[in-house]
Design a protein around this motif. Structure first.
Motif, PDB file in Angstrom:
ATOM      1  N   ASP A  61       0.826  -1.207   0.000  1.00 33.65           N
ATOM      2  CA  ASP A  61       0.000   0.000   0.000  1.00 33.65           C
ATOM      3  C   ASP A  61       0.863   1.260   0.000  1.00 33.65           C
ATOM      4  N   THR A  62       1.933   1.243   0.782  1.00 34.03           N
ATOM      5  CA  THR A  62       2.841   2.390   0.835  1.00 34.03           C
ATOM      6  C   THR A  62       3.463   2.646  -0.531  1.00 34.03           C
ATOM      7  N   ILE A  63       3.914   1.591  -1.172  1.00 30.26           N
ATOM      8  CA  ILE A  63       4.561   1.738  -2.480  1.00 30.26           C
ATOM      9  C   ILE A  63       3.559   2.213  -3.529  1.00 30.26           C
ATOM     10  N   ILE A  64       2.350   1.658  -3.512  1.00 28.27           N
ATOM     11  CA  ILE A  64       1.320   2.054  -4.475  1.00 28.27           C
ATOM     12  C   ILE A  64       0.929   3.514  -4.277  1.00 28.27           C
ATOM     13  N   ASP A  65       0.744   3.925  -3.012  1.00 26.28           N
ATOM     14  CA  ASP A  65       0.389   5.318  -2.728  1.00 26.28           C
ATOM     15  C   ASP A  65       1.509   6.270  -3.124  1.00 26.28           C
ATOM     16  N   LEU A  66       2.748   5.875  -2.866  1.00 26.52           N
ATOM     17  CA  LEU A  66       3.878   6.711  -3.244  1.00 26.52           C
ATOM     18  C   LEU A  66       3.993   6.804  -4.764  1.00 26.52           C
ATOM     19  N   ASP A  67       3.699   5.721  -5.454  1.00 22.41           N
ATOM     20  CA  ASP A  67       3.715   5.714  -6.912  1.00 22.41           C
ATOM     21  C   ASP A  67       2.685   6.703  -7.456  1.00 22.41           C
ATOM     22  N   ALA A  68       1.484   6.694  -6.887  1.00 22.07           N
ATOM     23  CA  ALA A  68       0.437   7.627  -7.312  1.00 22.07           C
ATOM     24  C   ALA A  68       0.848   9.071  -7.005  1.00 22.07           C
ATOM     25  N   ASN A  69       1.489   9.270  -5.868  1.00 22.10           N
ATOM     26  CA  ASN A  69       1.955  10.598  -5.492  1.00 22.10           C
ATOM     27  C   ASN A  69       2.999  11.107  -6.478  1.00 22.10           C
ATOM     28  N   ILE A  70       3.907  10.251  -6.874  1.00 20.02           N
ATOM     29  CA  ILE A  70       4.948  10.631  -7.829  1.00 20.02           C
ATOM     30  C   ILE A  70       4.333  10.922  -9.195  1.00 20.02           C
ATOM     31  N   ASP A  71       3.284  10.167  -9.581  1.00 20.25           N
ATOM     32  CA  ASP A  71       2.585  10.462 -10.832  1.00 20.25           C
ATOM     33  C   ASP A  71       2.046  11.885 -10.823  1.00 20.25           C
ATOM     34  N   MET A  72       1.423  12.277  -9.721  1.00 18.79           N
ATOM     35  CA  MET A  72       0.864  13.625  -9.610  1.00 18.79           C
ATOM     36  C   MET A  72       1.963  14.685  -9.589  1.00 18.79           C
ATOM     37  N   TYR A  73       3.093  14.374  -8.948  1.00 17.16           N
ATOM     38  CA  TYR A  73       4.222  15.303  -8.935  1.00 17.16           C
ATOM     39  C   TYR A  73       4.737  15.539 -10.349  1.00 17.16           C
TER      40      TYR A  73
END
Length: 136
Positions: free
Chosen positions: A76-88
């Protein structure tokens, strides 16, 4: 011999002692640097035992992570961070698109492009991390 001569000789003596001290410290430092360059930086393990030491270190880190217990939280942490990086990445591209298109080669724009590319590299690392978790 008057007092001026005594102070002059005392001063010379102190300067000479200080220079000797300084030279010995520099030589000691030089020896330590050379020793560090010639000795193995990973420890005193025999070459035949290096793979065992690496496996031991890997097991120690894996045990500390408690992957069996926290796999879902890690994913979950990795998936959420991946989504965050997409938005960045999307935000950086959209907010800097006009500036980058005017002069992509400028130093300032190159810094922005490097940040975006580094974020893409982080996404690649996150994808690799998910694959590692899936193997466990």
């Amino acid at each position: 011999m008057d007092s001026d001569d005594i102070y002059k000789y005392l001063g010379f003596f102190i300067v000479i002692v200080f220079l000797i001290y300084l030279v010995t410290k520099l030589l000691t430092f030089q020896v330590n640097v050379l020793e560090g360059m010639t000795s193995s930086s990973g420890g005193d393990t025999d070459k035949d035992k290096v793979p065992e030491a690496i496996k031991s270190n890997t097991t120690r880190v894996e045990d500390a992570l408690l992957i069996d217990k926290y796999t879902k939280a890690y994913e979950d942490t990795i998936i959420d961070l991946d989504a965050n990086i997409d938005m960045y990445i999307l935000n950086q591209l959209l907010s800097n698109a006009e500036k980058i298109s005017a002069d992509p080669g400028s130093d300032e724009n190159q810094k922005i492009i490097t940040k975006i590319n580094n974020a893409k590299g982080l996404k690649d690392s996150l994808n690799h991390a998910i694959k590692v978790l899936d193997k466990k």
